[in-house]
Design a protein around this motif. Structure first.
Motif, PDB file in Angstrom:
ATOM      1  N   PHE A 107      -8.064   4.474   6.586  1.00 56.42           N
ATOM      2  CA  PHE A 107      -7.026   4.586   5.567  1.00 56.42           C
ATOM      3  C   PHE A 107      -6.115   3.357   5.542  1.00 56.42           C
ATOM      4  O   PHE A 107      -5.909   2.732   4.498  1.00 56.42           O
ATOM      5  N   VAL A 108      -5.566   3.017   6.692  1.00 55.16           N
ATOM      6  CA  VAL A 108      -4.570   1.940   6.758  1.00 55.16           C
ATOM      7  C   VAL A 108      -5.176   0.598   6.370  1.00 55.16           C
ATOM      8  O   VAL A 108      -4.645  -0.124   5.515  1.00 55.16           O
ATOM      9  N   PHE A 109      -6.308   0.266   6.973  1.00 51.23           N
ATOM     10  CA  PHE A 109      -6.846  -1.076   6.760  1.00 51.23           C
ATOM     11  C   PHE A 109      -7.600  -1.199   5.439  1.00 51.23           C
ATOM     12  O   PHE A 109      -7.669  -2.294   4.863  1.00 51.23           O
ATOM     13  N   LEU A 110      -8.138  -0.109   4.930  1.00 54.59           N
ATOM     14  CA  LEU A 110      -8.729  -0.165   3.592  1.00 54.59           C
ATOM     15  C   LEU A 110      -7.650  -0.369   2.535  1.00 54.59           C
ATOM     16  O   LEU A 110      -7.849  -1.103   1.562  1.00 54.59           O
ATOM     17  N   ILE A 111      -6.510   0.286   2.732  1.00 50.56           N
ATOM     18  CA  ILE A 111      -5.388   0.067   1.810  1.00 50.56           C
ATOM     19  C   ILE A 111      -4.936  -1.388   1.882  1.00 50.56           C
ATOM     20  O   ILE A 111      -4.655  -2.029   0.863  1.00 50.56           O
ATOM     21  N   GLY A 112      -4.890  -1.932   3.106  1.00 41.92           N
ATOM     22  CA  GLY A 112      -4.526  -3.340   3.264  1.00 41.92           C
ATOM     23  C   GLY A 112      -5.493  -4.260   2.549  1.00 41.92           C
ATOM     24  O   GLY A 112      -5.082  -5.208   1.861  1.00 41.92           O
ATOM     25  N   ASP A 113      -6.791  -3.987   2.680  1.00 41.59           N
ATOM     26  CA  ASP A 113      -7.798  -4.806   1.992  1.00 41.59           C
ATOM     27  C   ASP A 113      -7.679  -4.668   0.478  1.00 41.59           C
ATOM     28  O   ASP A 113      -7.859  -5.641  -0.265  1.00 41.59           O
ATOM     29  N   LEU A 114      -7.381  -3.447   0.026  1.00 41.73           N
ATOM     30  CA  LEU A 114      -7.235  -3.220  -1.413  1.00 41.73           C
ATOM     31  C   LEU A 114      -6.046  -4.001  -1.967  1.00 41.73           C
ATOM     32  O   LEU A 114      -6.145  -4.638  -3.026  1.00 41.73           O
ATOM     33  N   VAL A 115      -4.928  -3.968  -1.248  1.00 40.81           N
ATOM     34  CA  VAL A 115      -3.746  -4.734  -1.672  1.00 40.81           C
ATOM     35  C   VAL A 115      -4.087  -6.222  -1.724  1.00 40.81           C
ATOM     36  O   VAL A 115      -3.722  -6.932  -2.670  1.00 40.81           O
ATOM     37  N   SER A 116      -4.805  -6.689  -0.712  1.00 41.34           N
ATOM     38  CA  SER A 116      -5.202  -8.097  -0.676  1.00 41.34           C
ATOM     39  C   SER A 116      -6.055  -8.461  -1.883  1.00 41.34           C
ATOM     40  O   SER A 116      -5.841  -9.503  -2.519  1.00 41.34           O
ATOM     41  N   LEU A 117      -7.013  -7.600  -2.220  1.00 38.12           N
ATOM     42  CA  LEU A 117      -7.884  -7.867  -3.365  1.00 38.12           C
ATOM     43  C   LEU A 117      -7.099  -7.871  -4.671  1.00 38.12           C
ATOM     44  O   LEU A 117      -7.356  -8.693  -5.561  1.00 38.12           O
ATOM     45  N   GLN A 160      -4.690 -10.473   3.983  1.00 36.41           N
ATOM     46  CA  GLN A 160      -5.934  -9.938   4.531  1.00 36.41           C
ATOM     47  C   GLN A 160      -6.145 -10.409   5.966  1.00 36.41           C
ATOM     48  O   GLN A 160      -6.552  -9.622   6.834  1.00 36.41           O
ATOM     49  N   VAL A 161      -5.870 -11.684   6.217  1.00 40.15           N
ATOM     50  CA  VAL A 161      -5.987 -12.213   7.581  1.00 40.15           C
ATOM     51  C   VAL A 161      -5.004 -11.498   8.508  1.00 40.15           C
ATOM     52  O   VAL A 161      -5.338 -11.162   9.650  1.00 40.15           O
ATOM     53  N   GLY A 162      -3.788 -11.240   8.004  1.00 43.25           N
ATOM     54  CA  GLY A 162      -2.804 -10.520   8.807  1.00 43.25           C
ATOM     55  C   GLY A 162      -3.270  -9.114   9.153  1.00 43.25           C
ATOM     56  O   GLY A 162      -3.116  -8.659  10.296  1.00 43.25           O
ATOM     57  N   CYS A 163      -3.848  -8.422   8.170  1.00 42.86           N
ATOM     58  CA  CYS A 163      -4.366  -7.067   8.414  1.00 42.86           C
ATOM     59  C   CYS A 163      -5.497  -7.090   9.435  1.00 42.86           C
ATOM     60  O   CYS A 163      -5.559  -6.234  10.329  1.00 42.86           O
ATOM     61  N   MET A 164      -6.378  -8.079   9.311  1.00 43.22           N
ATOM     62  CA  MET A 164      -7.491  -8.163  10.253  1.00 43.22           C
ATOM     63  C   MET A 164      -7.003  -8.526  11.651  1.00 43.22           C
ATOM     64  O   MET A 164      -7.572  -8.074  12.654  1.00 43.22           O
TER      65      MET A 164
END
Length: 429
Positions: A218-228, A262-266
């Motif tokens: 949930f958390v990191f997919l949302i982060g990736d979605l925001v990045s996209l 995205q790099v920050g989330c990863m």
């Protein structure tokens, strides 16, 4: 506003090649070229749109250079006064470079796309797409299979578009196709990894993770979605700026910001994952203390690592021990770590690449794209060919909903034992 022929034919290259082949043009095209020049001159008298004027000037420049070559080659064919030949040849040479410059300026990629490089990666990702699609149909791990199939398919489409664009480097549709697909594809790879990690946590016990299992998805997919979304917004801004011949830097920096997020989330994901590994290996059994050597022994599942696992095993979820006893199960933490690092490297590269702009050194030298983008994503995905969860957990096991284990009829009198794990994951989020 009008165009003068002298402004076009006097064009001179900023740099001179060591050698080139002077163009020859069929003289029968002269009438059409003169007609084009006349039409452009008439339209330019009343045109006020800067963008349209720019493209009219390019057409005028090309037509004028072509006429220069035609007239001079006709002169060379009939003239006897050889003293003018050097001047005529120089004018033809400059006109040829003018046409080549116009042709190169239409190259959206600002480089010659590699046929073998893009072709090879298109084939490799096609093979991965076929593999993951077949496993998707056979396995109960639908979510992971869907993510990896989509990632491979998008990468395949992206590099196929680049392969085709080698022959048509001014095609905007191909350019957008490869940009969009190659930007989105790694998100699907990481989505599969996030969910796989959630399953791995459940198989040991959620107490070893700071985040609850499904929160990783949930958390990191949302982060990736925001990045996209941020990257997409920046891309639209830059595309509009290009179409209006305006500065693309604001849109580009918005895209860089999205990549930075995205790099920050990863980075956060890797920190939490390493913390999970530390808890799993060195917080479960108080007699096993942290050391770099032991970490590598456990990650690489060496003989010493397997002996350490025997001491750790009683501290893990007892009802799922039969899965943890499978041959390649304990290679999975290393596979998740390495594949995540591959995608991490790719994201850092893309951020640096784009920060240099659309004509920067990295983006115009395709070797970097093929090694730090294509190769990284391919390696990340290909790790899950031998280490696919279907092979690791068992072909009839689905941790996301239920875990069903077929047993031998003679030993268990045709009974099946089903262990429900969904409740475990629900309790963990």
């Amino acid at each position: 506003m009008g165009f003068g022929a002298e402004n076009i034919t006097s064009w001179y290259p900023k740099t001179l090649p060591t050698s080139t082949t002077i163009s020859t043009i069929d003289p029968t095209n002269s009438a059409g070229l003169y007609e084009t020049l006349l039409e452009i001159s008439i339209r330019a008298q009343t045109e006020t749109n800067v963008v349209k004027l720019y493209y009219l000037s390019r057409q005028f420049r090309g037509a004028a250079a072509s006429l220069t070559i035609i007239s001079q080659q006709q002169y060379l064919a009939t003239a006897t006064a050889t003293q003018y030949f050097p001047q005529i040849t120089e004018e033809m040479f400059n006109a040829t470079l003018n046409l080549k410059s116009l042709h190169w300026e239409s190259n959206i990629y600002a480089t010659v796309l590699s046929l073998p490089g893009n072709g090879i990666f298109a084939i490799l990702f096609l093979a991965l797409m076929i593999f993951f699609s077949i496993i998707f149909c056979k396995s109960r791990l639908r979510y992971f299979g869907m993510c990896m199939s989509c990632a491979s398919a998008l990468e395949f489409i992206g590099y196929l578009a680049r392969f085709i664009a080698h022959f048509n480097w001014s095609n905007k549709d191909l350019f957008l196709c490869q940009i969009i697909t190659l930007t989105v594809a790694p998100t699907f790879t990481m989505a599969g990894i996030y969910f796989l990690l959630a399953q791995f946590i459940v198989l040991h016990g959620r107490k070893y993770s700071v985040l609850r299992p499904l929160w990783f998805s949930f958390v990191f997919l949302i982060g990736d979605l925001v990045s996209l979304l941020v990257q997409g917004g920046g891309g639209i801004y830059a595309a509009v700026a290009i179409s209006q011949l305006q500065n693309t830097r604001p849109g580009t920096w918005i895209m860089v910001g999205g990549l930075g997020f995205q790099v920050g989330c990863m980075t956060l994901f890797l920190v939490l994952y390493i913390d999970f590994i530390n808890r799993l290996y060195f917080r479960a059994n108080p007699t096993i203390k942290f050391s770099i050597r032991r970490t590598f022994q456990l990650l690489f599942n060496t003989l010493e690592g397997r002996l350490l696992r025997q001491e750790l095993e009683p501290y893990y979820e007892p009802s799922l021990a039969f899965i943890r006893k499978r041959s390649f199960f304990y290679y999975l933490p290393l596979v998740i770590l390495i594949s995540s690092i591959f995608i991490y490297i790719r994201c850092i590269y893309r951020m640096i690449e784009l920060s240099q702009g659309w004509r920067g050194y990295l983006i115009t030298h395709e070797g970097f794209v093929l090694t730090l983008d294509a190769m990284m994503v391919f390696l990340a995905c290909s790790l899950y060919v031998p280490f696919h969860p279907r092979h690791i957990f068992g072909k009839d096991i689905s941790i996301s909903n239920s875990l069903e284990i077929p047993m031998k009829k003679k030993r268990l009198k045709k009974m099946k034992t089903e262990v429900q794990l969904w409740s475990s994951m629900q309790a963990g989020h």
